[in-house]
Design a protein around this motif. Structure first.
Motif, short mmCIF file in Angstrom:
data_model
loop_
_atom_site.label_atom_id
_atom_site.label_comp_id
_atom_site.label_asym_id
_atom_site.label_seq_id
_atom_site.Cartn_x
_atom_site.Cartn_y
_atom_site.Cartn_z
N SER A 62 -10.47 42.50 -4.45
CA SER A 62 -11.02 43.83 -5.06
C SER A 62 -10.62 44.00 -6.26
O SER A 62 -11.24 44.62 -7.09
CB SER A 62 -10.32 44.87 -4.12
N PHE A 63 -9.61 43.44 -6.89
CA PHE A 63 -9.00 43.58 -8.05
C PHE A 63 -9.93 42.73 -9.20
O PHE A 63 -9.63 43.00 -10.40
CB PHE A 63 -7.47 43.20 -8.15
N THR A 64 -10.63 41.89 -8.65
CA THR A 64 -11.33 41.25 -9.50
C THR A 64 -12.61 41.74 -10.26
O THR A 64 -13.22 41.09 -11.27
CB THR A 64 -11.78 39.76 -9.11
N VAL A 65 -12.94 42.80 -9.44
CA VAL A 65 -14.20 43.38 -9.80
C VAL A 65 -14.28 44.09 -11.19
O VAL A 65 -15.14 43.76 -12.15
CB VAL A 65 -14.82 44.73 -8.70
N PRO A 66 -13.24 44.79 -11.66
CA PRO A 66 -13.26 45.46 -13.15
C PRO A 66 -13.48 44.30 -14.04
O PRO A 66 -14.13 44.55 -15.14
CB PRO A 66 -12.08 46.35 -13.00
N GLY A 67 -12.33 43.36 -13.74
CA GLY A 67 -12.07 42.33 -14.98
C GLY A 67 -13.64 41.43 -15.26
O GLY A 67 -13.71 41.17 -16.29
N ALA A 68 -14.15 41.21 -14.04
CA ALA A 68 -15.37 40.37 -14.03
C ALA A 68 -16.58 41.46 -14.69
O ALA A 68 -17.30 40.62 -15.71
CB ALA A 68 -15.92 39.96 -12.54
N LEU A 69 -16.72 42.48 -14.48
CA LEU A 69 -17.65 43.43 -15.01
C LEU A 69 -17.29 43.49 -16.61
O LEU A 69 -18.35 43.49 -17.72
CB LEU A 69 -17.81 44.66 -14.61
N VAL A 70 -16.02 43.52 -17.18
CA VAL A 70 -15.83 43.61 -18.36
C VAL A 70 -16.06 42.39 -19.29
O VAL A 70 -16.67 42.20 -20.13
CB VAL A 70 -14.13 44.07 -18.77
N THR A 71 -15.75 41.26 -18.51
CA THR A 71 -16.05 40.02 -19.14
C THR A 71 -17.40 39.75 -19.33
O THR A 71 -18.00 39.27 -20.19
CB THR A 71 -15.12 38.86 -18.16
N ALA A 72 -18.36 40.32 -18.23
CA ALA A 72 -19.70 40.11 -18.32
C ALA A 72 -20.29 40.77 -19.28
O ALA A 72 -21.10 40.23 -20.21
CB ALA A 72 -20.53 40.21 -16.92
N VAL A 73 -20.06 41.84 -19.65
CA VAL A 73 -20.52 42.97 -20.52
C VAL A 73 -20.10 42.32 -22.10
O VAL A 73 -21.01 42.09 -22.84
CB VAL A 73 -19.90 44.27 -20.35
N ALA A 74 -18.86 41.80 -22.21
CA ALA A 74 -18.53 41.52 -23.50
C ALA A 74 -19.28 40.07 -23.75
O ALA A 74 -19.59 39.83 -24.85
CB ALA A 74 -16.93 41.09 -23.32
N GLY A 75 -19.35 39.28 -22.82
CA GLY A 75 -20.19 38.00 -23.07
C GLY A 75 -21.61 38.35 -23.24
O GLY A 75 -22.09 37.64 -24.14
N CYS A 76 -22.27 39.24 -22.62
CA CYS A 76 -23.60 39.33 -22.96
C CYS A 76 -23.81 39.86 -24.47
O CYS A 76 -24.78 39.79 -25.17
CB CYS A 76 -24.13 40.65 -22.04
N TRP A 77 -22.97 40.65 -24.68
CA TRP A 77 -22.85 41.24 -26.34
C TRP A 77 -22.57 39.98 -27.26
O TRP A 77 -23.16 40.11 -28.33
CB TRP A 77 -21.67 42.27 -26.23
#
Length: 265
Positions: A128-143
Protein backbone atom coordinates in the motif's frame (compact mmCIF):
# COMPACT_ATOMS: atom_id res chain seq x y z
CA UNK A 1 -16.16 -32.02 59.23
CA UNK A 2 -18.75 -34.14 57.50
CA UNK A 3 -18.74 -35.20 53.91
CA UNK A 4 -21.37 -32.57 53.16
CA UNK A 5 -19.08 -29.83 54.46
CA UNK A 6 -16.10 -30.92 52.34
CA UNK A 7 -15.14 -28.46 49.54
CA UNK A 8 -16.07 -29.46 46.04
CA UNK A 9 -13.30 -30.90 43.91
CA UNK A 10 -11.98 -28.45 41.33
CA UNK A 11 -13.22 -28.90 37.79
CA UNK A 12 -10.27 -30.12 35.74
CA UNK A 13 -12.14 -30.29 32.47
CA UNK A 14 -10.29 -28.34 29.80
CA UNK A 15 -12.16 -25.34 28.47
CA UNK A 16 -12.80 -25.41 24.73
CA UNK A 17 -10.53 -23.21 22.66
CA UNK A 18 -11.96 -20.30 20.77
CA UNK A 19 -12.68 -20.90 17.12
CA UNK A 20 -10.07 -19.70 14.65
CA UNK A 21 -10.89 -16.41 13.00
CA UNK A 22 -12.10 -16.50 9.45
CA UNK A 23 -9.68 -15.48 6.71
CA UNK A 24 -11.17 -12.13 5.66
CA UNK A 25 -11.73 -10.65 9.15
CA UNK A 26 -8.29 -11.88 10.24
CA UNK A 27 -6.72 -10.45 7.08
CA UNK A 28 -8.36 -7.08 7.74
CA UNK A 29 -7.12 -7.05 11.35
CA UNK A 30 -3.53 -7.95 10.40
CA UNK A 31 -3.54 -5.43 7.57
CA UNK A 32 -4.71 -2.60 9.81
CA UNK A 33 -2.18 -3.49 12.51
CA UNK A 34 0.70 -3.67 10.04
CA UNK A 35 -0.39 -0.44 8.35
CA UNK A 36 -0.50 1.43 11.64
CA UNK A 37 2.86 0.06 12.72
CA UNK A 38 4.63 0.69 9.44
CA UNK A 39 3.18 4.16 8.90
CA UNK A 40 5.90 5.89 10.92
CA UNK A 41 8.88 3.66 10.23
CA UNK A 42 8.31 2.98 6.52
CA UNK A 43 7.33 6.40 5.20
CA UNK A 44 10.95 7.67 5.24
CA UNK A 45 11.99 4.56 3.32
CA UNK A 46 9.23 5.21 0.81
CA UNK A 47 10.73 8.65 0.19
CA UNK A 48 14.07 6.94 -0.36
CA UNK A 49 12.53 4.50 -2.85
CA UNK A 50 10.80 7.32 -4.75
CA UNK A 51 13.92 9.50 -4.75
CA UNK A 52 15.94 6.53 -6.04
CA UNK A 53 13.55 5.97 -8.94
CA UNK A 54 13.52 9.68 -9.78
CA UNK A 55 17.32 9.66 -9.79
CA UNK A 56 17.32 6.75 -12.24
CA UNK A 57 14.96 8.70 -14.51
CA UNK A 58 17.34 11.66 -14.48
CA UNK A 59 20.31 9.39 -15.22
CA UNK A 60 18.56 7.55 -18.08
CA UNK A 61 17.38 10.84 -19.56
CA UNK A 62 20.97 11.45 -20.56
CA UNK A 63 21.23 8.24 -22.59
CA UNK A 64 17.67 7.61 -23.85
CA UNK A 65 15.93 9.97 -26.26
CA UNK A 66 12.51 11.26 -25.17
CA UNK A 67 9.41 10.68 -27.23
CA UNK A 68 7.41 7.74 -28.49
CA UNK A 69 10.07 5.00 -28.58
CA UNK A 70 10.36 1.62 -26.80
CA UNK A 71 13.39 2.66 -24.77
CA UNK A 72 11.62 5.63 -23.20
CA UNK A 73 8.58 3.46 -22.49
CA UNK A 74 10.73 0.89 -20.73
CA UNK A 75 12.61 3.43 -18.61
CA UNK A 76 9.47 5.15 -17.30
CA UNK A 77 7.57 1.92 -16.67
CA UNK A 78 10.54 0.19 -15.06
CA UNK A 79 11.33 3.13 -12.78
CA UNK A 80 7.70 3.26 -11.61
CA UNK A 81 7.59 -0.45 -10.76
CA UNK A 82 11.00 -0.20 -9.08
CA UNK A 83 9.34 1.65 -6.19
CA UNK A 84 7.21 -1.46 -5.66
CA UNK A 85 10.25 -3.73 -5.78
CA UNK A 86 12.14 -1.69 -3.20
CA UNK A 87 9.33 -1.77 -0.64
CA UNK A 88 7.49 -5.01 -1.37
CA UNK A 89 10.48 -7.25 -2.05
CA UNK A 90 13.47 -5.73 -0.28
CA UNK A 91 11.86 -4.38 2.89
CA UNK A 92 9.46 -7.30 3.33
CA UNK A 93 12.33 -9.80 3.09
CA UNK A 94 14.17 -7.87 5.82
CA UNK A 95 11.02 -7.64 7.95
CA UNK A 96 10.24 -11.36 7.97
CA UNK A 97 13.92 -12.23 8.30
CA UNK A 98 14.12 -10.05 11.41
CA UNK A 99 10.90 -11.54 12.81
CA UNK A 100 12.26 -15.04 12.42
CA UNK A 101 15.66 -14.17 13.90
CA UNK A 102 14.25 -12.38 16.95
CA UNK A 103 11.42 -14.82 17.68
CA UNK A 104 8.72 -12.38 16.63
CA UNK A 105 6.95 -15.08 14.66
CA UNK A 106 6.02 -16.74 17.97
CA UNK A 107 3.61 -13.87 18.61
CA UNK A 108 1.75 -14.50 15.36
CA UNK A 109 1.81 -18.25 15.94
CA UNK A 110 -0.21 -17.80 19.16
CA UNK A 111 -2.94 -15.78 17.44
CA UNK A 112 -6.04 -17.68 16.25
CA UNK A 113 -5.63 -16.43 12.69
CA UNK A 114 -4.92 -18.41 9.51
CA UNK A 115 -1.30 -18.30 8.32
CA UNK A 116 -2.44 -16.85 4.99
CA UNK A 117 -3.90 -13.83 6.82
CA UNK A 118 -0.52 -13.03 8.39
CA UNK A 119 1.35 -13.19 5.10
CA UNK A 120 -1.32 -11.45 3.02
CA UNK A 121 -1.89 -8.75 5.64
CA UNK A 122 1.78 -7.85 5.90
CA UNK A 123 2.26 -7.99 2.13
CA UNK A 124 -0.78 -5.78 1.49
CA UNK A 125 0.34 -3.24 4.10
CA UNK A 126 3.79 -2.92 2.59
CA UNK A 127 2.45 -2.77 -0.96
CA UNK A 128 0.00 0.00 0.00
CA UNK A 129 2.89 2.36 0.67
CA UNK A 130 4.15 2.03 -2.89
CA UNK A 131 1.12 3.56 -4.66
CA UNK A 132 1.97 7.27 -4.07
CA UNK A 133 5.64 6.80 -4.94
CA UNK A 134 4.86 4.86 -8.12
CA UNK A 135 2.38 7.53 -9.27
CA UNK A 136 4.83 10.37 -8.58
CA UNK A 137 7.58 8.54 -10.47
CA UNK A 138 5.30 7.80 -13.42
CA UNK A 139 4.13 11.41 -13.72
CA UNK A 140 7.69 12.73 -13.48
CA UNK A 141 8.88 10.17 -16.02
CA UNK A 142 6.14 11.04 -18.51
CA UNK A 143 7.06 14.72 -18.20
CA UNK A 144 10.79 14.09 -18.62
CA UNK A 145 10.41 11.74 -21.60
CA UNK A 146 7.47 13.53 -23.26
CA UNK A 147 5.07 10.60 -22.90
CA UNK A 148 1.27 10.86 -22.60
CA UNK A 149 -0.52 10.58 -19.27
CA UNK A 150 -3.71 9.29 -20.88
CA UNK A 151 -3.49 5.71 -19.63
CA UNK A 152 -1.77 6.36 -16.32
CA UNK A 153 -4.73 4.68 -14.59
CA UNK A 154 -3.32 1.31 -15.65
CA UNK A 155 -0.71 1.79 -12.94
CA UNK A 156 -3.48 1.29 -10.37
CA UNK A 157 -3.74 -2.30 -11.61
CA UNK A 158 0.00 -2.80 -12.12
CA UNK A 159 1.02 -1.76 -8.59
CA UNK A 160 -1.16 -4.23 -6.61
CA UNK A 161 -0.51 -7.14 -8.98
CA UNK A 162 3.24 -6.57 -9.18
CA UNK A 163 3.23 -5.81 -5.46
CA UNK A 164 1.54 -9.13 -4.70
CA UNK A 165 4.07 -11.07 -6.74
CA UNK A 166 7.09 -9.27 -5.27
CA UNK A 167 5.69 -9.25 -1.72
CA UNK A 168 5.23 -13.00 -1.83
CA UNK A 169 8.81 -13.49 -2.98
CA UNK A 170 10.10 -11.06 -0.37
CA UNK A 171 8.21 -12.78 2.44
CA UNK A 172 9.38 -16.22 1.26
CA UNK A 173 13.01 -15.03 1.18
CA UNK A 174 12.74 -13.69 4.72
CA UNK A 175 11.02 -16.81 6.08
CA UNK A 176 13.19 -19.39 4.32
CA UNK A 177 16.57 -17.73 4.85
CA UNK A 178 18.51 -19.49 7.63
CA UNK A 179 19.86 -16.16 8.96
CA UNK A 180 18.67 -12.57 9.01
CA UNK A 181 21.72 -11.40 7.06
CA UNK A 182 20.93 -13.81 4.23
CA UNK A 183 17.34 -12.55 4.10
CA UNK A 184 18.66 -9.00 3.74
CA UNK A 185 21.06 -10.11 1.02
CA UNK A 186 18.30 -11.88 -0.92
CA UNK A 187 16.09 -8.80 -0.71
CA UNK A 188 18.89 -6.57 -1.98
CA UNK A 189 19.66 -8.95 -4.84
CA UNK A 190 16.02 -9.11 -5.83
CA UNK A 191 15.72 -5.33 -5.88
CA UNK A 192 18.92 -5.06 -7.93
CA UNK A 193 17.51 -7.56 -10.43
CA UNK A 194 14.31 -5.50 -10.70
CA UNK A 195 16.44 -2.40 -11.27
CA UNK A 196 18.75 -3.81 -13.92
CA UNK A 197 16.25 -6.03 -15.74
CA UNK A 198 13.22 -3.78 -15.45
CA UNK A 199 14.55 -0.31 -16.21
CA UNK A 200 16.98 -1.06 -19.02
CA UNK A 201 15.36 -1.53 -22.45
CA UNK A 202 14.93 -5.24 -23.23
CA UNK A 203 16.02 -4.86 -26.85
CA UNK A 204 19.55 -3.90 -25.80
CA UNK A 205 20.07 -6.93 -23.54
CA UNK A 206 21.84 -10.18 -24.50
CA UNK A 207 19.65 -13.21 -25.09
CA UNK A 208 20.56 -14.92 -21.82
CA UNK A 209 19.77 -11.79 -19.83
CA UNK A 210 16.41 -11.45 -21.59
CA UNK A 211 15.62 -15.01 -20.50
CA UNK A 212 16.36 -14.08 -16.89
CA UNK A 213 14.22 -10.98 -17.32
CA UNK A 214 11.26 -13.14 -18.30
CA UNK A 215 11.58 -15.03 -14.99
CA UNK A 216 11.24 -11.87 -12.91
CA UNK A 217 7.59 -11.32 -11.85
CA UNK A 218 7.78 -7.54 -12.02
CA UNK A 219 8.75 -7.75 -15.71
CA UNK A 220 5.16 -8.38 -16.72
CA UNK A 221 3.95 -5.38 -14.76
CA UNK A 222 6.59 -3.26 -16.48
CA UNK A 223 5.58 -4.60 -19.90
CA UNK A 224 1.88 -3.97 -19.22
CA UNK A 225 2.51 -0.37 -18.24
CA UNK A 226 4.98 0.27 -21.04
CA UNK A 227 2.50 -0.91 -23.69
CA UNK A 228 0.04 1.83 -22.69
CA UNK A 229 2.36 4.58 -23.95
CA UNK A 230 1.76 3.55 -27.57
CA UNK A 231 -0.64 5.55 -29.73
CA UNK A 232 -2.94 2.53 -29.95
CA UNK A 233 -2.18 0.22 -27.02
CA UNK A 234 -2.61 -3.51 -27.51
CA UNK A 235 -5.07 -4.03 -24.65
CA UNK A 236 -5.12 -7.78 -25.15
CA UNK A 237 -1.37 -7.90 -24.56
CA UNK A 238 -1.74 -5.58 -21.57
CA UNK A 239 -4.39 -7.87 -20.09
CA UNK A 240 -2.21 -10.92 -20.76
CA UNK A 241 0.76 -9.38 -18.95
CA UNK A 242 -1.44 -8.44 -15.99
CA UNK A 243 -2.89 -11.96 -15.95
CA UNK A 244 0.59 -13.48 -15.78
CA UNK A 245 1.48 -11.05 -13.01
CA UNK A 246 -1.66 -12.07 -11.08
CA UNK A 247 -0.94 -15.79 -11.50
CA UNK A 248 2.65 -15.37 -10.31
CA UNK A 249 1.36 -13.29 -7.40
CA UNK A 250 -0.97 -16.09 -6.27
CA UNK A 251 1.85 -18.62 -6.57
CA UNK A 252 4.36 -16.48 -4.67
CA UNK A 253 1.88 -15.71 -1.87
CA UNK A 254 1.09 -19.42 -1.59
CA UNK A 255 4.83 -20.09 -1.31
CA UNK A 256 5.14 -17.43 1.39
CA UNK A 257 2.22 -18.98 3.32
CA UNK A 258 3.90 -22.38 3.21
CA UNK A 259 7.19 -20.81 4.31
CA UNK A 260 5.40 -19.14 7.25
CA UNK A 261 3.89 -22.44 8.38
CA UNK A 262 7.30 -24.06 8.11
CA UNK A 263 8.97 -21.28 10.09
CA UNK A 264 6.52 -21.33 13.03
CA UNK A 265 6.29 -25.12 13.20
Amino acid sequence: MTLLDAPAAPDTTAAPLAARARLLPALDAVYRAQLARARVSRIPLLFVATFQSLGILVMMRGVVDPGDNPSAHAVVAGSSVLVVAFVALNLLAQYFGRLRATGGLDHYATLPVPPAAVVLGAAAAYASFTVPGALVTAVAGCWMFALPLTHLWVLLAVVPLAGAALSGLGAACGLLAPRQEIATLLGQLGMSAALLLGVLPAGRMPGAVQWLRDLLPSTYGVEAFARTFADRPDWAAVGGDLGVCAAVGLASLALATWAYRRAVR
